[in-house]
Enzyme design. Structure first.
Site, PDB file in Angstrom:
ATOM      1  CG  ASP A 210     -23.846  -2.711  69.264  1.00  0.00           C
ATOM      2  OD1 ASP A 210     -22.881  -1.982  69.479  1.00  0.00           O
ATOM      3  OD2 ASP A 210     -24.430  -3.360  70.175  1.00  0.00           O
ATOM      4  CG  ASP A 212     -19.756   1.518  70.820  1.00  0.00           C
ATOM      5  OD1 ASP A 212     -20.844   1.583  71.413  1.00  0.00           O
ATOM      6  OD2 ASP A 212     -18.791   2.230  71.136  1.00  0.00           O
TER       7      ASP A 212
HETATM    8  N1  LIG Z   1     -22.352  -0.689  72.015  1.00  0.00           N
HETATM    9  C1  LIG Z   1     -22.657  -1.034  73.246  1.00  0.00           C
HETATM   10  N2  LIG Z   1     -22.155  -0.339  74.289  1.00  0.00           N
HETATM   11  C2  LIG Z   1     -22.448  -0.710  75.564  1.00  0.00           C
HETATM   12  N3  LIG Z   1     -23.237  -1.740  75.881  1.00  0.00           N
HETATM   13  C3  LIG Z   1     -23.753  -2.453  74.870  1.00  0.00           C
HETATM   14  N4  LIG Z   1     -24.560  -3.522  74.871  1.00  0.00           N
HETATM   15  C4  LIG Z   1     -24.795  -3.857  73.601  1.00  0.00           C
HETATM   16  N5  LIG Z   1     -24.152  -3.024  72.745  1.00  0.00           N
HETATM   17  C5  LIG Z   1     -23.492  -2.137  73.526  1.00  0.00           C
END
Ligand SMILES: Nc1ncnc2[nH]cnc12
Ligand SMILES: CSC[C@H]1O[C@H](OP(=O)(O)O)[C@H](O)[C@@H]1O
Length: 287
Positions: A210, A212
């Site tokens: 992703d 974030d």
């Molecule tokens: N955006 C994110 N922040 C923290 N841990 C994660 N693991 C997968 N995506 C994450």
């Protein structure tokens, strides 16, 4: 030892390894309590593999509840010398697209001190070097293996390790980006510290899942999105592990196996007998 003994710590979405031969499950006792789960040992090609799901099967442990000390100790107790971590991470850079693989070479610790991240204490003081927190030899092999199986690979990068379990606020995410980090996760830094103290090679296959919550053109991270991305890519992660295992040998040309050689400060005469006994597997050869 004629065969490499490789530990695999499976992260979110990787709770078992198929394709192992002579599989055996072991409950490993440690002086630091219970590992996250039974350890699964088996053969993959010419290597012996020891698999441990970081959050336990069924994903029962928060990142801050994982007993990292017990996990690393248990891997060492079973003869592991090289640890491959597999982790889901958020991307903090446009060019690291969800689905890409990152092999980080740096960590930035933003955990909140709620994790036991050292084997030292209780009368024995040690300070290992941690300027290069991953084994660069192992990391290089993982990058090669990932390319061999057709992954898009970013070799090197900084993994910022937050406490969680909540994902970041947008302000935090933007600030972390301004610091120049590449990926974000909640688990790897404690593991890497303990692996160094246990003189194990450690490197990570990080799967970007992703963006974030900083990217205006993409949805904010959610468990749903992370899980969907992992499901699509877990087979890729397993192919990388299999390719990496083919490249690994027992010979370790790195310095990881002697990380404690100059690290222990304490006058040997003053180390309490109970601590000597507790840490024998980790520091015994230096006492
Ligand atoms: N955006 C994110 N922040 C923290 N841990 C994660 N693991 C997968 N995506 C994450
Ligand atoms: C399910 S998203 C958050 C979760 O995923 C990562 O775990 P791991 O490193 O074990 O793959 C992240 O660090 C969080 O623990």
């Amino acid at each position: 030892m004629s065969e490499p003994v490789i530990g695999v710590v499976g992260g979110s979405g990787l709770y078992e390894m198929e394709g192992l031969k002579d599989v055996c499950e072991e409950r490993v006792e440690t002086p630091f309590g219970e590992p996250s789960d039974l350890l699964v040992t088996g053969r993959l090609g010419d290597a012996r593999l020891v698999f441990l799901p970081r959050h336990g099967r069924g994903h029962r442990l928060l990142p801050s509840e994982v007993n990292y000390r017990a996990n690393i100790y248990a891997l060492k107790k079973l003869g592991v010398e090289q640890v491959i971590s597999v982790s889901a991470v958020g991307s903090m850079k446009e060019e690291i697209v969800p689905g890409h693989i990152v092999i980080p070479d740096q960590f930035f610790d933003r955990t909140a001190g709620r994790r036991d991240s050292t084997f030292f204490g209780e009368g024995v003081v040690g300070h290992v070097q941690f300027a290069d927190p991953v084994c660069l030899r192992l990391a290089g092999l993982l990058a090669t293996a990932a390319r061999q199986v057709g992954a898009v690979v970013h070799e090197g990068g900084t993994y910022i390790c937050m406490e969680g379990p909540q994902f970041s606020t947008r302000a935090e995410s933007r600030i972390y980006r301004s610091w120049g980090v590449d990926i974000i996760g909640m688990t790897n830094v404690s593991e890497a510290k303990l692996a160094r103290e246990a003189e194990l090679c450690y490197a990570t296959i990080a799967l970007a899942t992703d963006y974030d919550c900083w990217h205006e053109g993409h949805d904010d991270v959610s468990v749903e999105a992370v899980v969907a991305l992992i499901k699509k890519n877990v087979a890729l992660a397993k192919r990388i592990i299999a390719a990496a295992v083919e490249l690994l040998t027992t010979q370790r040309s790195c310095g990881c196996g002697s990380a404690l050689a100059y690290a222990i400060m304490t006058d040997r005469k003053l180390i309490p007998p109970v601590t000597r006994e507790k840490l024998d597997l980790i520091i015994g050869k230096y006492l």
